[in-house]
Design an enzyme around this catalytic site. Structure first.
Site, PDB file in Angstrom:
ATOM      1  N   GLY A  12       0.314  -1.330   0.177  1.00 36.06           N
ATOM      2  CA  GLY A  12       0.265   0.490  -0.246  1.00 36.06           C
ATOM      3  C   GLY A  12      -0.013   0.969   0.045  1.00 36.06           C
ATOM      4  O   GLY A  12      -0.023   2.693   0.556  1.00 36.06           O
ATOM      5  N   SER A  13       2.532   0.915  -0.187  1.00 37.96           N
ATOM      6  CA  SER A  13       2.613   2.280  -0.553  1.00 37.96           C
ATOM      7  C   SER A  13       2.307   3.429  -1.558  1.00 37.96           C
ATOM      8  O   SER A  13       2.445   4.449  -1.212  1.00 37.96           O
ATOM      9  CB  SER A  13       4.660   2.109  -0.520  1.00 37.96           C
ATOM     10  OG  SER A  13       4.145   1.497  -1.584  1.00 37.96           O
ATOM     11  N   ASN A  14       1.320   3.461  -2.515  1.00 35.81           N
ATOM     12  CA  ASN A  14       0.663   4.034  -3.651  1.00 35.81           C
ATOM     13  C   ASN A  14      -0.536   4.466  -2.503  1.00 35.81           C
ATOM     14  O   ASN A  14      -0.336   5.388  -3.162  1.00 35.81           O
ATOM     15  CB  ASN A  14       0.177   3.289  -4.510  1.00 35.81           C
ATOM     16  CG  ASN A  14       2.077   3.208  -5.617  1.00 35.81           C
ATOM     17  OD1 ASN A  14       1.896   3.911  -6.442  1.00 35.81           O
ATOM     18  ND2 ASN A  14       2.546   1.432  -5.929  1.00 35.81           N
ATOM     19  N   LEU A  87      -9.103  -9.238 -10.144  1.00 37.84           N
ATOM     20  CA  LEU A  87     -10.122  -9.253 -11.033  1.00 37.84           C
ATOM     21  C   LEU A  87     -11.441  -8.372 -10.749  1.00 37.84           C
ATOM     22  O   LEU A  87     -12.406  -8.903  -9.625  1.00 37.84           O
ATOM     23  CB  LEU A  87     -11.086 -10.069 -11.934  1.00 37.84           C
ATOM     24  CG  LEU A  87     -10.861  -9.731 -13.730  1.00 37.84           C
ATOM     25  CD1 LEU A  87     -10.264  -8.967 -14.163  1.00 37.84           C
ATOM     26  CD2 LEU A  87     -11.560 -10.817 -14.489  1.00 37.84           C
ATOM     27  N   ASN A 102      -6.058   1.983 -13.016  1.00 36.67           N
ATOM     28  CA  ASN A 102      -5.370   1.698 -12.362  1.00 36.67           C
ATOM     29  C   ASN A 102      -4.506   1.574 -13.142  1.00 36.67           C
ATOM     30  O   ASN A 102      -3.757   2.358 -13.672  1.00 36.67           O
ATOM     31  CB  ASN A 102      -5.534  -0.554 -12.697  1.00 36.67           C
ATOM     32  CG  ASN A 102      -4.768  -1.004 -12.293  1.00 36.67           C
ATOM     33  OD1 ASN A 102      -4.256  -1.490 -10.880  1.00 36.67           O
ATOM     34  ND2 ASN A 102      -4.392  -1.870 -12.916  1.00 36.67           N
ATOM     35  N   HIS A 104      -0.494   0.329 -13.696  1.00 33.86           N
ATOM     36  CA  HIS A 104       0.193  -1.024 -14.002  1.00 33.86           C
ATOM     37  C   HIS A 104       1.508  -1.003 -13.761  1.00 33.86           C
ATOM     38  O   HIS A 104       1.800   0.275 -14.706  1.00 33.86           O
ATOM     39  CB  HIS A 104      -0.605  -1.498 -15.361  1.00 33.86           C
ATOM     40  CG  HIS A 104       0.384  -2.801 -15.696  1.00 33.86           C
ATOM     41  ND1 HIS A 104       0.054  -4.382 -15.407  1.00 33.86           N
ATOM     42  CD2 HIS A 104       1.236  -3.715 -16.587  1.00 33.86           C
ATOM     43  CE1 HIS A 104       0.668  -5.710 -15.236  1.00 33.86           C
ATOM     44  NE2 HIS A 104       1.220  -4.860 -16.642  1.00 33.86           N
ATOM     45  N   ASP A 145      -6.474  -5.460 -17.239  1.00 38.63           N
ATOM     46  CA  ASP A 145      -4.867  -4.333 -17.539  1.00 38.63           C
ATOM     47  C   ASP A 145      -5.897  -3.627 -19.489  1.00 38.63           C
ATOM     48  O   ASP A 145      -4.773  -3.813 -20.380  1.00 38.63           O
ATOM     49  CB  ASP A 145      -3.865  -5.921 -18.358  1.00 38.63           C
ATOM     50  CG  ASP A 145      -2.964  -5.671 -16.295  1.00 38.63           C
ATOM     51  OD1 ASP A 145      -3.574  -4.792 -15.460  1.00 38.63           O
ATOM     52  OD2 ASP A 145      -2.690  -6.154 -16.315  1.00 38.63           O
ATOM     53  N   GLU A 174       5.353   5.858  -9.782  1.00 38.47           N
ATOM     54  CA  GLU A 174       4.049   5.620  -9.827  1.00 38.47           C
ATOM     55  C   GLU A 174       3.677   6.775  -8.713  1.00 38.47           C
ATOM     56  O   GLU A 174       3.048   6.998  -9.276  1.00 38.47           O
ATOM     57  CB  GLU A 174       3.635   4.527  -8.388  1.00 38.47           C
ATOM     58  CG  GLU A 174       3.800   2.709  -9.869  1.00 38.47           C
ATOM     59  CD  GLU A 174       3.397   1.446  -9.461  1.00 38.47           C
ATOM     60  OE1 GLU A 174       3.512   1.158  -9.908  1.00 38.47           O
ATOM     61  OE2 GLU A 174       3.772   1.964  -8.371  1.00 38.47           O
TER      62      GLU A 174
END
Ligand code: GRF
Length: 193
Positions: A12-14, A87, A102, A104, A145, A174
């Site tokens: 969960g760093s993002n 998904l 999202n 990727h 994706d 990111e």
């Protein structure tokens, strides 16, 4: 106030960077963090950030629409996936049309699809011997994706890179871009509504 919910399955760093980005905003905030993984470190981050969290299981996610009820009960306007491994089912995509994004950790359409997540992506990039990789931020549909691409950013892959060093470079991209792109997408969708 626009309320964002973040779905994450691991560290969960993002999620943390995104929540911190909006901490100073009076218009947009991260108000809920959801996970499929009861031991995910993102839950500790949520607690430290003082953001409520919600854990769900596979049965609930794929055989009921409870997660949408949770989102609606929390007045969620926009959904962000950040390291979320499952998904997204059709009912959720339909409940938030063009309002789920999202990230990727590679340059889609390459190195995407089922099974292409986390270190699998960086291993594949290394093995393919490509000279660049990066990030792709895209809308979410019912296929892994495949939603429309919103933003991409690249970094170099050099011979000495390992999957770990590639992951570090990608994470840096990111953190640099995801919060800003989310903000732009939300502001744009407000203008069009
Ligand atoms: C990120 O590289 C993201 O692109 C990928 O999974 C990773 C999650 O990292 N889908 P973190 O949980 O945000 O630290």
């Amino acid at each position: 106030m626009i309320n964002i919910a973040i779905f994450a399955s691991g560290s969960g760093s993002n999620a943390q960077k995104i929540a911190e980005h909006f901490q100073g905003s009076s218009d947009i905030r991260v108000s809920l963090i959801l996970t499929n993984n009861p031991t995910a470190f993102v839950l500790e981050r949520a607690e430290k950030l003082d953001i409520p969290s919600h854990i769900f299981n596979r049965e609930t996610f794929y055989k009921s629409t409870d997660v949408v009820d949770v989102l609606k009960n929390n007045n969620i306007d926009f959904v962000v996936l950040a390291g979320f491994m499952w998904l997204v089912p059709g009912y959720l995509v339909e409940a938030y049309p063009n309002k789920i994004v999202n990230i990727h950790p590679a340059l889609l359409p390459k190195f995407g699809g089922k099974g292409m997540y986390g270190d699998h992506v960086h291993n594949a990039v290394k093995q393919a011997g490509v000279k660049e990789t990066g990030i792709t931020i895209h809308y979410v549909n019912e296929h892994y994706d495949e939603g429309n691409i919103i933003f991409q950013s690249k970094c170099e892959v050099v011979e000495n890179d390992t999957p770990q060093t590639i992951a570090e470079k990608v994470h840096a991209l990111e953190y640099q871009h995801y919060p800003n792109v989310i903000e732009e997408v939300i502001l744009k969708s407000l203008k069009n509504s």
